[in-house]
Design a protein around this motif. Sequence first.
Motif, PDB file in Angstrom:
ATOM      1  N   VAL A 123       0.898  -1.311   0.091  1.00  0.00           N
ATOM      2  CA  VAL A 123       0.204  -0.349  -0.253  1.00  0.00           C
ATOM      3  C   VAL A 123       0.614   1.459   0.071  1.00  0.00           C
ATOM      4  CG1 VAL A 123      -1.586   1.411   1.034  1.00  0.00           C
ATOM      5  CG2 VAL A 123      -1.481  -0.838   1.413  1.00  0.00           C
ATOM      6  N   GLY A 124       2.213   1.505   1.052  1.00  0.00           N
ATOM      7  CA  GLY A 124       3.091   2.054   0.475  1.00  0.00           C
ATOM      8  C   GLY A 124       3.135   2.447  -0.596  1.00  0.00           C
ATOM      9  N   GLN A 125       3.570   1.506  -1.391  1.00  0.00           N
ATOM     10  CA  GLN A 125       4.765   2.078  -2.569  1.00  0.00           C
ATOM     11  C   GLN A 125       3.443   1.768  -4.070  1.00  0.00           C
ATOM     12  OE1 GLN A 125       6.280  -2.062  -3.906  1.00  0.00           O
ATOM     13  NE2 GLN A 125       6.991  -2.687  -1.576  1.00  0.00           N
ATOM     14  N   LEU A 126       1.950   1.943  -3.303  1.00  0.00           N
ATOM     15  CA  LEU A 126       0.827   2.003  -4.240  1.00  0.00           C
ATOM     16  C   LEU A 126       0.870   3.707  -4.181  1.00  0.00           C
ATOM     17  CD1 LEU A 126      -1.017   1.685  -6.624  1.00  0.00           C
ATOM     18  CD2 LEU A 126      -2.579   1.424  -4.353  1.00  0.00           C
ATOM     19  N   VAL A 127       0.924   4.368  -2.451  1.00  0.00           N
ATOM     20  CA  VAL A 127       0.284   5.570  -2.523  1.00  0.00           C
ATOM     21  C   VAL A 127       1.826   5.813  -3.368  1.00  0.00           C
ATOM     22  CG1 VAL A 127       0.066   7.119  -0.626  1.00  0.00           C
ATOM     23  CG2 VAL A 127      -0.506   5.194  -0.047  1.00  0.00           C
ATOM     24  N   ALA A 128       2.939   5.501  -2.877  1.00  0.00           N
ATOM     25  CA  ALA A 128       4.136   6.871  -3.245  1.00  0.00           C
ATOM     26  C   ALA A 128       4.067   6.618  -4.906  1.00  0.00           C
ATOM     27  CB  ALA A 128       5.268   6.126  -2.951  1.00  0.00           C
ATOM     28  N   GLY A 129       3.366   5.855  -5.205  1.00  0.00           N
ATOM     29  CA  GLY A 129       3.531   5.627  -6.912  1.00  0.00           C
ATOM     30  C   GLY A 129       2.685   6.553  -7.403  1.00  0.00           C
ATOM     31  N   ALA A 130       1.376   6.616  -6.943  1.00  0.00           N
ATOM     32  CA  ALA A 130       0.759   7.346  -7.209  1.00  0.00           C
ATOM     33  C   ALA A 130       1.002   9.174  -6.547  1.00  0.00           C
ATOM     34  CB  ALA A 130      -1.042   7.218  -6.054  1.00  0.00           C
TER      35      ALA A 130
END
Length: 60
Positions: free
Chosen positions: A11-18
């Motif tokens: 989820v942290g990776q997704l948020v950073a990518g977003a």
Amino acid sequence: MATQTDRSGLVGQLVAGAAADRRFPRQGDPEAVRKHLSAMQADGDLFEAVDEAEIDWLAS
């Protein structure tokens, strides 16, 4: 999902990518995010991260 900036893992990776993706549907619902990830040919793990973030969001 944008409120989950303190998350680690997928989820942290997704948020950073977003945050880095100017075309990310920030005002979109989880289905809009999934559609965007699909169009970007994202790794399957990121779809799991959307599911996890959605479950946490619905539970709060």
